[in-house]
Motif scaffolding. Structure first.
Motif, PDB file in Angstrom:
ATOM      1  N   ARG A 152      43.584  46.338  38.146  1.00 32.61           N
ATOM      2  CA  ARG A 152      44.847  46.240  38.734  1.00 32.61           C
ATOM      3  C   ARG A 152      45.389  47.599  39.097  1.00 32.61           C
ATOM      4  O   ARG A 152      46.081  47.866  40.246  1.00 32.61           O
ATOM      5  N   ALA A 155      43.579  48.690  42.187  1.00 30.34           N
ATOM      6  CA  ALA A 155      43.989  47.973  43.359  1.00 30.34           C
ATOM      7  C   ALA A 155      45.459  48.600  43.792  1.00 30.34           C
ATOM      8  O   ALA A 155      45.719  48.561  44.795  1.00 30.34           O
ATOM      9  N   VAL A 167      48.859  39.476  50.866  1.00 30.74           N
ATOM     10  CA  VAL A 167      49.357  38.276  50.505  1.00 30.74           C
ATOM     11  C   VAL A 167      48.059  37.314  50.130  1.00 30.74           C
ATOM     12  O   VAL A 167      48.278  36.427  49.318  1.00 30.74           O
ATOM     13  N   TYR A 168      46.935  37.765  50.357  1.00 32.42           N
ATOM     14  CA  TYR A 168      45.649  37.020  49.537  1.00 32.42           C
ATOM     15  C   TYR A 168      45.140  37.679  48.426  1.00 32.42           C
ATOM     16  O   TYR A 168      44.125  37.116  48.040  1.00 32.42           O
ATOM     17  N   LEU A 169      45.609  38.830  48.298  1.00 32.18           N
ATOM     18  CA  LEU A 169      44.950  39.551  47.058  1.00 32.18           C
ATOM     19  C   LEU A 169      45.589  39.586  45.783  1.00 32.18           C
ATOM     20  O   LEU A 169      46.735  40.395  45.471  1.00 32.18           O
ATOM     21  N   GLY A 170      45.157  38.464  45.042  1.00 30.14           N
ATOM     22  CA  GLY A 170      46.229  38.153  43.592  1.00 30.14           C
ATOM     23  C   GLY A 170      46.286  39.292  42.965  1.00 30.14           C
ATOM     24  O   GLY A 170      47.460  39.410  42.265  1.00 30.14           O
ATOM     25  N   VAL A 171      45.251  40.373  42.864  1.00 30.94           N
ATOM     26  CA  VAL A 171      45.575  41.487  41.771  1.00 30.94           C
ATOM     27  C   VAL A 171      46.699  42.053  42.260  1.00 30.94           C
ATOM     28  O   VAL A 171      47.324  42.949  41.151  1.00 30.94           O
ATOM     29  N   LYS A 173      49.591  41.145  43.106  1.00 32.66           N
ATOM     30  CA  LYS A 173      50.779  40.439  42.727  1.00 32.66           C
ATOM     31  C   LYS A 173      51.083  40.459  41.229  1.00 32.66           C
ATOM     32  O   LYS A 173      51.938  39.873  40.475  1.00 32.66           O
ATOM     33  N   CYS A 174      49.909  40.887  40.603  1.00 28.86           N
ATOM     34  CA  CYS A 174      50.058  40.969  38.861  1.00 28.86           C
ATOM     35  C   CYS A 174      50.861  42.022  38.516  1.00 28.86           C
ATOM     36  O   CYS A 174      50.862  43.183  39.044  1.00 28.86           O
TER      37      CYS A 174
ATOM     38  N   VAL B 141      39.691  45.852  47.562  1.00 28.29           N
ATOM     39  CA  VAL B 141      40.867  45.203  46.953  1.00 28.29           C
ATOM     40  C   VAL B 141      40.449  43.911  46.444  1.00 28.29           C
ATOM     41  O   VAL B 141      40.403  43.254  45.523  1.00 28.29           O
ATOM     42  N   LEU B 144      38.127  43.833  43.729  1.00 27.71           N
ATOM     43  CA  LEU B 144      39.019  44.405  42.155  1.00 27.71           C
ATOM     44  C   LEU B 144      39.740  42.946  42.073  1.00 27.71           C
ATOM     45  O   LEU B 144      40.050  42.844  40.918  1.00 27.71           O
ATOM     46  N   THR B 145      40.376  42.141  43.087  1.00 26.98           N
ATOM     47  CA  THR B 145      41.009  40.979  42.614  1.00 26.98           C
ATOM     48  C   THR B 145      39.970  39.907  41.944  1.00 26.98           C
ATOM     49  O   THR B 145      40.382  39.399  40.931  1.00 26.98           O
ATOM     50  N   HIS B 148      39.399  41.135  38.336  1.00 24.40           N
ATOM     51  CA  HIS B 148      40.664  40.932  37.855  1.00 24.40           C
ATOM     52  C   HIS B 148      40.636  39.366  37.434  1.00 24.40           C
ATOM     53  O   HIS B 148      40.959  38.938  36.154  1.00 24.40           O
ATOM     54  N   CYS B 174      48.749  36.122  32.597  1.00 24.02           N
ATOM     55  CA  CYS B 174      48.388  36.471  33.924  1.00 24.02           C
ATOM     56  C   CYS B 174      48.187  34.750  34.455  1.00 24.02           C
ATOM     57  O   CYS B 174      47.354  34.087  33.851  1.00 24.02           O
ATOM     58  N   HIS B 177      47.731  34.556  40.059  1.00 21.18           N
ATOM     59  CA  HIS B 177      48.510  34.489  41.260  1.00 21.18           C
ATOM     60  C   HIS B 177      47.428  34.762  42.632  1.00 21.18           C
ATOM     61  O   HIS B 177      48.264  34.820  43.644  1.00 21.18           O
ATOM     62  N   SER B 178      46.144  34.486  42.833  1.00 27.23           N
ATOM     63  CA  SER B 178      45.384  34.550  43.812  1.00 27.23           C
ATOM     64  C   SER B 178      45.917  33.434  44.616  1.00 27.23           C
ATOM     65  O   SER B 178      46.504  32.240  44.266  1.00 27.23           O
ATOM     66  N   SER B 179      46.108  33.663  46.018  1.00 27.50           N
ATOM     67  CA  SER B 179      46.696  32.646  46.807  1.00 27.50           C
ATOM     68  C   SER B 179      46.142  32.510  48.098  1.00 27.50           C
ATOM     69  O   SER B 179      45.908  33.604  48.967  1.00 27.50           O
ATOM     70  N   PRO B 180      45.469  31.468  48.285  1.00 26.50           N
ATOM     71  CA  PRO B 180      44.983  30.387  47.540  1.00 26.50           C
ATOM     72  C   PRO B 180      44.148  30.827  46.580  1.00 26.50           C
ATOM     73  O   PRO B 180      43.416  31.596  46.615  1.00 26.50           O
TER      74      PRO B 180
END
Lengths: 181, 181
Positions: A152, A155, A167-171, A173-174, B141, B144-145, B148, B174, B177-180
Motif C-alpha cells: 500500500r 502504491a 478506480v480499478y486499483l484496490g490498494v 482505496k486502502c 500498481v 501491488l494491488t 496486497h 481490509c 476494496h478491489s473494484s470489481p
C-alpha cells in the motif's frame, strides 16, 4: 482454519525471501517514502519486523510457558526499531531480518511445543488473556499485515501517476486500517 | 511522484521474485483458499497476473503507439486465466509468471519509449482517455494491488486463529476494496 504450527512456520519462514524479492535494490523513491507523518516506509517496516522478532514473538512465547497468566507480557514498542535501523541500508536490514527470522524459527522448533502447550494462556498488557496458539498465529498474520502495508505504501507513491486506473486499483482505496499505525 | 519508467520497471521486475519467495512450497491451505465465492486465491492471482501480462499491459502499450485515441483497447477479462491455469501447479504458474514478466520487460525496453511517447493518449473502453505513462504506472500498481490482495487472502484464513490480536492486525480489517474483485 485453526492455527497449525507447521502452517504458521511455513509463512514465517517465507517472509524474508518475499521482502527480499520485493525490495532489494529498489530505488529509494519506493523504499524510503511513507504515507505521511508517523507512518512507516518499507525501510521502517523491515526494521520493525526485526525488532518484533527480537523483543516480541519468541520472548512472549517463552513468557507464556514460564509464567502463564500470572505475569502480563512486557509492552512492545512499535517504533522501537528506530535506534537499531539508524545509519543502516535497506540491504543490511534485509540480511539482518533473514538471520533474525531463521534464529527465531530455530528457537521455536527447540521449544518442541505439544498441543497442550499451544492451549496455554498468557496475559497481554492491553488485550487480556490470549493463548500461545493465538500468539503464534498472530505472528504470521503480523508479517502479512506488514506485507499488505508495504504494498500500500509503495502504491501510494504512484497515486497520481496511474491517472484514471485508480478506480480499478484496490490498494489505492486502502486507508491503512492498522490500529495503531 | 510522477511515473518514471526506470522506477516502474524496478517494481515490475521484482514481482515474480516477491511472489516466489512468498508462495513457493507453501501448503495449499494458504494458496488455494480464497475469501469466498467469486474471490481469488493466491493461485488465481498468479494466473491472473500471467494472463494480464499476455493480453493486457504490453498489448495496450503497443495499441496506444499504433492507434492513439482512434481505437479503444480490447476489454480485458479478469477471469480470463481460468482456462490457462487449469491442471497446473502453483509452482508451474510461478515459473510461467517469471518467464512472462521477463519477456514483457524485454518488449517494453525494445519499444525504446521517449518522453513524448509517454504522453501519448489511448482510449480505455470503460475509463476513457488515458496516457501511455498512466498505463505503465497502473501496471506496477496492479502488481501491488494483487500483492496486497494475496496478503489479505492469506491472513483471512487465520482470522479466528489470532484470537484477540485481530484488533491490531490491519490486514484483517481490509474489506477487499478491489473494484470489481
Amino acid at each position: 482454519m485453526q492455527q497449525k504450527l507447521e502452517h504458521t512456520i511455513a509463512v514465517l519462514a517465507r517472509t524474508p525471501a518475499a521482502l527480499d524479492g520485493l525490495l532489494r535494490g529498489l530505488p529509494e523513491a519506493w523504499t524510503l517514502q511513507n504515507e505521511g507523518e508517523k507512518t512507516m516506509s518499507a525501510f521502517d517496516v523491515v526494521g520493525h519486523l526485526i525488532h518484533a522478532d527480537r523483543t516480541n514473538w519468541i520472548p512472549r512465547a517463552k513468557w507464556i510457558l514460564q509464567f502463564g497468566e500470572t505475569r502480563a507480557f512486557e509492552p512492545f514498542s512499535r517504533w522501537g526499531h528506530l535506534r537499531e535501523t539508524k545509519g543502516k541500508s535497506l540491504e543490511e536490514l534485509l540480511d539482518e531480518f533473514a538471520r533474525e527470522r531463521s534464529e527465531s524459527l530455530r528457537e521455536l522448533r527447540a521449544l518442541n511445543l505439544q498441543p497442550a502447550d499451544l492451549d496455554r494462556r498468557g496475559g497481554h498488557p492491553a488485550l487480556g488473556v490470549a493463548t500461545l496458539s493465538e500468539l503464534l498465529a498472530a505472528w504470521a498474520v503480523h508479517d502479512l499485515t506488514h506485507l499488505h502495508q508495504i504494498s500500500r505504501v509503495m502504491a501510494h507513491q504512484y497515486r497520481e501517476a496511474v491517472g484514471p486506473w485508480s478506480v480499478y486499483l484496490g490498494v489505492l482505496k486502502c486507508d491503512g486500517h492498522s490500529s495503531p499505525r
